[in-house]
Design a protein around this motif. Structure first.
Motif, PDB file in Angstrom:
ATOM      1  N   ASP A   1       0.831  -1.209   0.000  1.00  0.00           N
ATOM      2  CA  ASP A   1       0.000   0.000   0.000  1.00  0.00           C
ATOM      3  C   ASP A   1       0.865   1.259   0.000  1.00  0.00           C
ATOM      4  OD1 ASP A   1      -2.344  -1.442   0.013  1.00  0.00           O
ATOM      5  OD2 ASP A   1      -2.538  -1.423   2.197  1.00  0.00           O
ATOM      6  N   VAL A   2       1.932   1.240   0.785  1.00  0.00           N
ATOM      7  CA  VAL A   2       2.846   2.384   0.835  1.00  0.00           C
ATOM      8  C   VAL A   2       3.494   2.595  -0.532  1.00  0.00           C
ATOM      9  CG1 VAL A   2       4.963   3.295   1.855  1.00  0.00           C
ATOM     10  CG2 VAL A   2       3.292   2.113   3.296  1.00  0.00           C
ATOM     11  N   ALA A   3       3.929   1.499  -1.149  1.00  0.00           N
ATOM     12  CA  ALA A   3       4.574   1.603  -2.466  1.00  0.00           C
ATOM     13  C   ALA A   3       3.596   2.140  -3.515  1.00  0.00           C
ATOM     14  CB  ALA A   3       5.116   0.239  -2.884  1.00  0.00           C
ATOM     15  N   TRP A   4       2.355   1.689  -3.466  1.00  0.00           N
ATOM     16  CA  TRP A   4       1.334   2.148  -4.416  1.00  0.00           C
ATOM     17  C   TRP A   4       1.055   3.638  -4.242  1.00  0.00           C
ATOM     18  CZ3 TRP A   4      -1.024   2.018  -8.735  1.00  0.00           C
ATOM     19  CH2 TRP A   4      -2.353   2.405  -8.925  1.00  0.00           C
ATOM     20  N   ALA A   5       0.866   4.056  -3.004  1.00  0.00           N
ATOM     21  CA  ALA A   5       0.589   5.471  -2.745  1.00  0.00           C
ATOM     22  C   ALA A   5       1.784   6.344  -3.122  1.00  0.00           C
ATOM     23  CB  ALA A   5       0.221   5.679  -1.276  1.00  0.00           C
ATOM     24  N   ALA A   6       2.979   5.905  -2.764  1.00  0.00           N
ATOM     25  CA  ALA A   6       4.174   6.684  -3.085  1.00  0.00           C
ATOM     26  C   ALA A   6       4.397   6.748  -4.591  1.00  0.00           C
ATOM     27  CB  ALA A   6       5.393   6.070  -2.402  1.00  0.00           C
TER      28      ALA A   6
END
Length: 256
Positions: A10-15
């Motif tokens: 999720d962090v990678a997607w948002a970033a």
């Protein structure tokens, strides 16, 4: 949606979304030939939607639930009518009319203006920006950030999105030639468009549909282009308002 445990994916997607949207309009699109603007942005819209769905984002989270279309049309249509009335009022007042002029629009013939209003703005600008900023980005951010922080990041990104287009609008219209004034004008445009994102995001949440901010966005840009064309045909003037309102259009000094 409240941010829960921050999964690395999720962090990678948002970033990744944040980096993409921070760079797209200011680094990528200005290098494209004018004719590529609509197909590239339309393809990017489809790709972003497909990626979001593959990540498990629901149609409701994206603002594309068919059951909410009526609400979106009602809210968006009302807001669009207010925008239309504002442009009509400005055109009716001689002292305000010159403020609507924009060289990017007054330099177009009827065919070019129709292409801008019917194709370039709806498909190349409004569809792409609404899907990206009010559809895909908010649920991605809210998986890793609390509500207000997610909203603030989205607003900042939408403001940064307008750096290069604002510079182009100023250049085409012969405004803010001095570096200090140019920086000030760009900063003001970014702050204004960040505020616009807050309004559009609220409208999206209130209506439950992406159609609401899309209709408002379309009215602001399309009716702004038509108002600029009408104002330009009635006489030259200082081109200020349209240079900001239409600043999410990648302007090209030469039309052909």
């Amino acid at each position: 949606m409240r941010a829960g445990p921050r999964a690395p994916a999720d962090v990678a997607w948002a970033a990744g979304l944040a980096v993409l949207l921070a760079a797209w309009n200011d680094l990528g699109v200005p290098r494209l030939p004018p004719r590529a603007y609509v197909p590239v942005n339309a393809a990017a819209t489809a790709a972003l939607l497909a990626a979001a769905r593959a990540r498990g984002t629901s149609w409701d989270e994206l603002g594309l639930d068919p059951r909410r279309l009526r609400s979106g049309a009602r809210w968006g249509g009302t807001c669009a009518a207010v925008v239309g009335a504002g442009y009509a009022g400005a055109l009716a007042v001689p002292v305000l009319r010159p403020l609507l002029s924009d060289a990017r629009v007054t330099g177009l013939d009827a065919r070019g203006l129709a292409a801008r209003v019917l194709v370039r703005i709806p498909l190349g600008t409004v569809l792409w920006e609404e899907v990206a900023f009010r559809g895909v980005l908010p649920p991605a951010l809210r998986r890793v950030l609390r509500g207000r922080r997610a909203d603030a990041v989205a607003a900042v990104l939408f403001g940064l999105w307008h750096v290069a287009p604002t510079l182009q609008g100023l250049a085409v219209n012969g405004l803010a030639a001095a570096p200090a004034r140019r920086v000030g004008a760009v900063a003001a445009a970014c702050l204004a468009t960040a505020g616009v994102d807050v309004l559009f995001a609220w409208l999206r949440r209130r209506s439950g549909s992406l159609l609401a901010p899309a209709l408002l966005h379309l009215a602001a840009n399309d009716l702004g282009a038509l108002a600029a064309a009408a104002a330009g045909r009635r006489g030259p003037g200082r081109r200020v308002v349209a240079a900001v309102w239409l600043s999410d259009e990648q302007g090209h000094p030469k039309f052909g």
